[in-house]
Structures are given as C-alpha cells and as structure tokens.
Design an enzyme around this catalytic site. Structure first.
Site, mmCIF file in Angstrom:
data_model
loop_
_atom_site.group_PDB
_atom_site.id
_atom_site.type_symbol
_atom_site.label_atom_id
_atom_site.label_comp_id
_atom_site.label_asym_id
_atom_site.label_seq_id
_atom_site.Cartn_x
_atom_site.Cartn_y
_atom_site.Cartn_z
ATOM 1 N N TYR A 71 0.828 -1.218 0.000
ATOM 2 C CA TYR A 71 0.000 0.000 0.000
ATOM 3 C C TYR A 71 0.856 1.260 0.000
ATOM 4 O O TYR A 71 0.502 2.269 -0.619
ATOM 5 C CB TYR A 71 -0.994 -0.016 1.172
ATOM 6 C CG TYR A 71 -2.244 -0.785 0.811
ATOM 7 C CD1 TYR A 71 -3.221 -0.206 0.002
ATOM 8 C CD2 TYR A 71 -2.417 -2.100 1.209
ATOM 9 C CE1 TYR A 71 -4.347 -0.916 -0.376
ATOM 10 C CE2 TYR A 71 -3.542 -2.817 0.843
ATOM 11 C CZ TYR A 71 -4.504 -2.221 0.048
ATOM 12 O OH TYR A 71 -5.620 -2.917 -0.346
ATOM 13 N N VAL A 106 -9.368 4.140 -5.185
ATOM 14 C CA VAL A 106 -8.956 4.585 -3.851
ATOM 15 C C VAL A 106 -7.841 5.629 -3.963
ATOM 16 O O VAL A 106 -7.195 5.969 -2.973
ATOM 17 C CB VAL A 106 -8.496 3.374 -2.991
ATOM 18 C CG1 VAL A 106 -9.660 2.444 -2.699
ATOM 19 C CG2 VAL A 106 -7.364 2.590 -3.672
ATOM 20 N N HIS A 130 -14.933 2.318 -2.361
ATOM 21 C CA HIS A 130 -14.057 1.262 -1.825
ATOM 22 C C HIS A 130 -13.038 1.818 -0.835
ATOM 23 O O HIS A 130 -12.094 1.126 -0.479
ATOM 24 C CB HIS A 130 -13.345 0.520 -2.972
ATOM 25 C CG HIS A 130 -14.263 -0.355 -3.777
ATOM 26 N ND1 HIS A 130 -13.907 -0.939 -4.983
ATOM 27 C CD2 HIS A 130 -15.544 -0.762 -3.548
ATOM 28 C CE1 HIS A 130 -14.917 -1.660 -5.451
ATOM 29 N NE2 HIS A 130 -15.925 -1.548 -4.609
ATOM 30 N N CYS A 141 -10.003 -1.686 17.058
ATOM 31 C CA CYS A 141 -11.220 -0.992 17.529
ATOM 32 C C CYS A 141 -11.977 -0.320 16.372
ATOM 33 O O CYS A 141 -13.023 0.275 16.590
ATOM 34 C CB CYS A 141 -10.882 0.025 18.619
ATOM 35 S SG CYS A 141 -10.064 1.523 18.007
HETATM 36 P P1 OAD Z 1 -10.349 -3.420 -13.555
HETATM 37 O O1 OAD Z 1 -8.870 -3.494 -13.641
HETATM 38 O O2 OAD Z 1 -11.103 -4.675 -13.280
HETATM 39 O O3 OAD Z 1 -10.915 -2.843 -14.927
HETATM 40 C C1 OAD Z 1 -10.384 -1.694 -15.542
HETATM 41 C C2 OAD Z 1 -11.208 -1.373 -16.771
HETATM 42 O O4 OAD Z 1 -10.699 -0.177 -17.337
HETATM 43 C C3 OAD Z 1 -11.171 -2.448 -17.868
HETATM 44 O O5 OAD Z 1 -12.495 -2.702 -18.306
HETATM 45 C C4 OAD Z 1 -10.333 -1.785 -18.974
HETATM 46 O O6 OAD Z 1 -10.761 -2.190 -20.276
HETATM 47 C C5 OAD Z 1 -10.625 -0.325 -18.754
HETATM 48 N N1 OAD Z 1 -9.587 0.635 -19.207
HETATM 49 C C6 OAD Z 1 -8.237 0.511 -19.140
HETATM 50 N N2 OAD Z 1 -7.609 1.621 -19.569
HETATM 51 C C7 OAD Z 1 -8.599 2.499 -19.914
HETATM 52 C C8 OAD Z 1 -8.610 3.843 -20.401
HETATM 53 N N3 OAD Z 1 -7.489 4.538 -20.640
HETATM 54 N N4 OAD Z 1 -9.806 4.428 -20.631
HETATM 55 C C9 OAD Z 1 -10.980 3.747 -20.404
HETATM 56 N N5 OAD Z 1 -11.029 2.483 -19.940
HETATM 57 C C10 OAD Z 1 -9.858 1.868 -19.682
HETATM 58 O O7 OAD Z 1 -10.686 -2.256 -12.502
HETATM 59 P P2 OAD Z 1 -12.053 -1.959 -11.738
HETATM 60 O O8 OAD Z 1 -13.234 -2.313 -12.567
HETATM 61 O O9 OAD Z 1 -11.962 -0.588 -11.209
HETATM 62 O O10 OAD Z 1 -11.284 -3.248 -5.512
HETATM 63 O O11 OAD Z 1 -11.956 -2.988 -10.532
HETATM 64 C C11 OAD Z 1 -12.960 -2.989 -9.539
HETATM 65 C C12 OAD Z 1 -12.373 -3.317 -8.190
HETATM 66 O O12 OAD Z 1 -11.617 -4.547 -8.275
HETATM 67 C C13 OAD Z 1 -11.349 -2.314 -7.682
HETATM 68 O O13 OAD Z 1 -11.958 -1.200 -7.051
HETATM 69 C C14 OAD Z 1 -10.533 -3.122 -6.719
HETATM 70 C C15 OAD Z 1 -10.426 -4.425 -7.473
HETATM 71 O O14 OAD Z 1 -10.319 -5.557 -6.709
HETATM 72 C C16 OAD Z 1 -10.636 -3.118 -4.322
HETATM 73 O O15 OAD Z 1 -9.435 -3.120 -4.228
HETATM 74 C C17 OAD Z 1 -11.539 -2.993 -3.148
#
Ligand code: OAD
Length: 261
Positions: A71, A106, A130, A141
C-alpha cells in the site's frame, strides 16, 4: 452494422442533455492515463500479486508488513500522479449538472481534480465507494486515525498504531477488502442514486466487482440509459438503452461532456 464512435457519442450526448440526474461510476481505467495500473489484464495489479494476500483481513493479520509495503508503494505512486483530462472534465461537469461521481478507485484523483477547480468540500463530493489510500483505521477498535505522512513497513514495530492508549492496535488501510461489506450507508446511497438517475455513465471499469456491477442495471430497471466509456466495453444492451463509447477515458470523456449544461 456496428455504430461508429461519432454516432454513439451523438446518442449519448442527447441522453445527457435531456437528463435530470446523472450517476457517474468510475473504475481503474479512468486513472490509467495518470499512470496508475488497473487491476485486471496484462501489467495490472492482480496479475502479479495475490488479492487474498494483499487485500484481505486474513492477509493483513498474517503479514501486515507485506500489506503495508504494497500500500505504501501505491500511495507513493499516486502522490506523484496527477488527475488527467477525464478527471478534470468530470469535476467540471459535476459542478454544473445534477451529477454525482461514485468511484471504486482509492487514489483520490477525482477529489484532487475537484479541489483543483477550486470546488470546496461539498455535499456533491465524489463517493469513494471502496475507501481511500489516504485514510487509515484501527484493525482492533475500527476507529479512524490520522493519515501518516509515510509508513515504515520494515518491521511490525514501525507500523502505525491506534493512538487510543487502551487499544494500540495496528492501523490498516481504510479500504474495503475482499470478504468485507460496503458500509451500509454508502450501499443504500448507491442504489438510490442509480435508481434516480436518468443516465448512468460508466467509465473504465470491468464491472466484475459487486455491488457496483449491479448499479447500471438498477438505472435501466427504472427506465434510465447507460453510457459506457471503455477501451474494451463490457456493458450490453440495445441502442435504446445503452451507448458504448470505445476509447480512452482521457480522450472520450472531455469530448462527451464538452458544452453540455
Ligand atoms: P479493472 O482493472 O477490473 O478494470 C479496468 C477497466 O478499465 C477495464 O475494463 C479496462 O478495459 C478499462 N480501461 C483501461 N484503460 C482504460 C482507459 N485509458 N480508458 C478507459 N477504460 C480503460 O478495474 P475496476 O473495474 O476498477 O477493488 O476494478 C474494480 C475493483 O476490483 C477495484 O476497485 C478493486 C479491485 O479488486 C478493491 O481493491 C476494493
């Protein structure tokens, strides 16, 4: 015949012009052009690491130094990154329209874009669904604590601890980890916003993670439309209910929102 980007943009702009309320859902793709890796796909966070080791209570209890060092690296990367054209266009749009951002990210870049426009802290701030890399809370706590400037993860003794004298538990990132629930207040708010929205604008997310994955359908269930911006679109639907704008968020989002009231 498949629709061109220009045709899909025209349709999406028509819906946004006519819309009363708009919910904007973003994911890692909106920050990709700021240099922050996405989670899934080549070169992404989860392709080189184990989510269960790094983003779960079990992983943290087993090895808090490993979790904190991961992190801390992400915190440093985000600190040196800047909001991109998509974050800025969205920040400007949400100050003039009845639109709210709900982000799975985040990284705090939506908030920084809003502050960059001089928008003071407001009820309309992006919802960090998230959690945030820059908030911490006690593992024992559960109370929040001040965000440390830097975190020394070289040993358990140097990790940040709860300031309450009778607790002194280890502090953890205030992020919703695998196996944890979204805080109830935010979960209910997300459903309300999705169901009240005339348009749900979904940007840069694979929609693989619930409950966010359900929200665009909540908008459609109440006769709203879904507009997606993604390099690899995932939202399905007819041209009456969905518009897929295929491209990078930093190019497409400013074009989509330019000149809209
Ligand atoms: P993902 O990595 O699953 O998906 C990213 C998306 O962004 C994909 O559909 C890509 O095609 C698209 N993408 C990539 N570059 C792009 C660009 N320049 N313009 C537009 N689209 C683009 O990420 P999230 O959907 O955000 O949770 O993932 C959801 C959650 O899974 C996250 O918040 C995280 C993870 O586990 C936690 O950590 C709590």
């Amino acid at each position: 015949m498949t629709e061109t980007l220009i045709e899909a943009l025209e349709r999406a702009r028509g819906w946004l012009k006519a819309a009363g309320r708009v919910l904007v859902i973003t994911g890692a793709g909106v920050s990709a052009e700021s240099g922050i890796p996405t989670f899934r796909g080549g070169g992404a966070y989860w392709s080189g690491f184990s989510p269960n080791e790094l983003s779960s209570v079990r992983g943290f209890d087993a090895n808090p130094c490993l979790v904190w060092s991961w992190y801390e690296e992400r915190r440093a990367r985000v600190r040196s990154a800047e909001p991109n054209a998509a974050h800025r266009a969205l920040a400007a749009y949400t100050t003039r329209a009845d639109a709210r951002i709900l982000t799975q990210n985040v990284d705090g870049l939506h908030l920084r874009a809003a502050r960059g426009l001089g928008t003071p802290s407001a009820a309309n701030d992006p919802i960090e669904f998230h959690g945030s890399l820059f908030k911490v809370r006690c593992r024992r706590c559960h109370r929040p604590g001040p965000n440390p400037e830097t975190i020394d993860a070289s040993s358990r003794d140097t990790l940040p601890r709860c300031l309450r004298p009778h607790c002194r538990g280890l502090m953890r990132p205030d992020i919703v980890w695998f196996g944890e629930a979204i805080p109830e207040e935010n979960r209910l708010l997300s459903i309300k916003l999705a169901r009240e929205a005339d348009v749900c604008l979904v940007i840069g997310t694979s929609l693989e993670v619930y409950p966010v994955a359900d929200l665009p359908d909540q908008t459609r269930d109440t006769d709203g439309k879904v507009v997606e911006v993604n390099v690899f679109p995932v939202v399905r639907g007819t041209t009456n209910t969905a518009a897929n704008l295929v491209g990078k968020a930093g190019d497409v989002v400013p074009e989509l929102l330019a000149g809209l009231p």
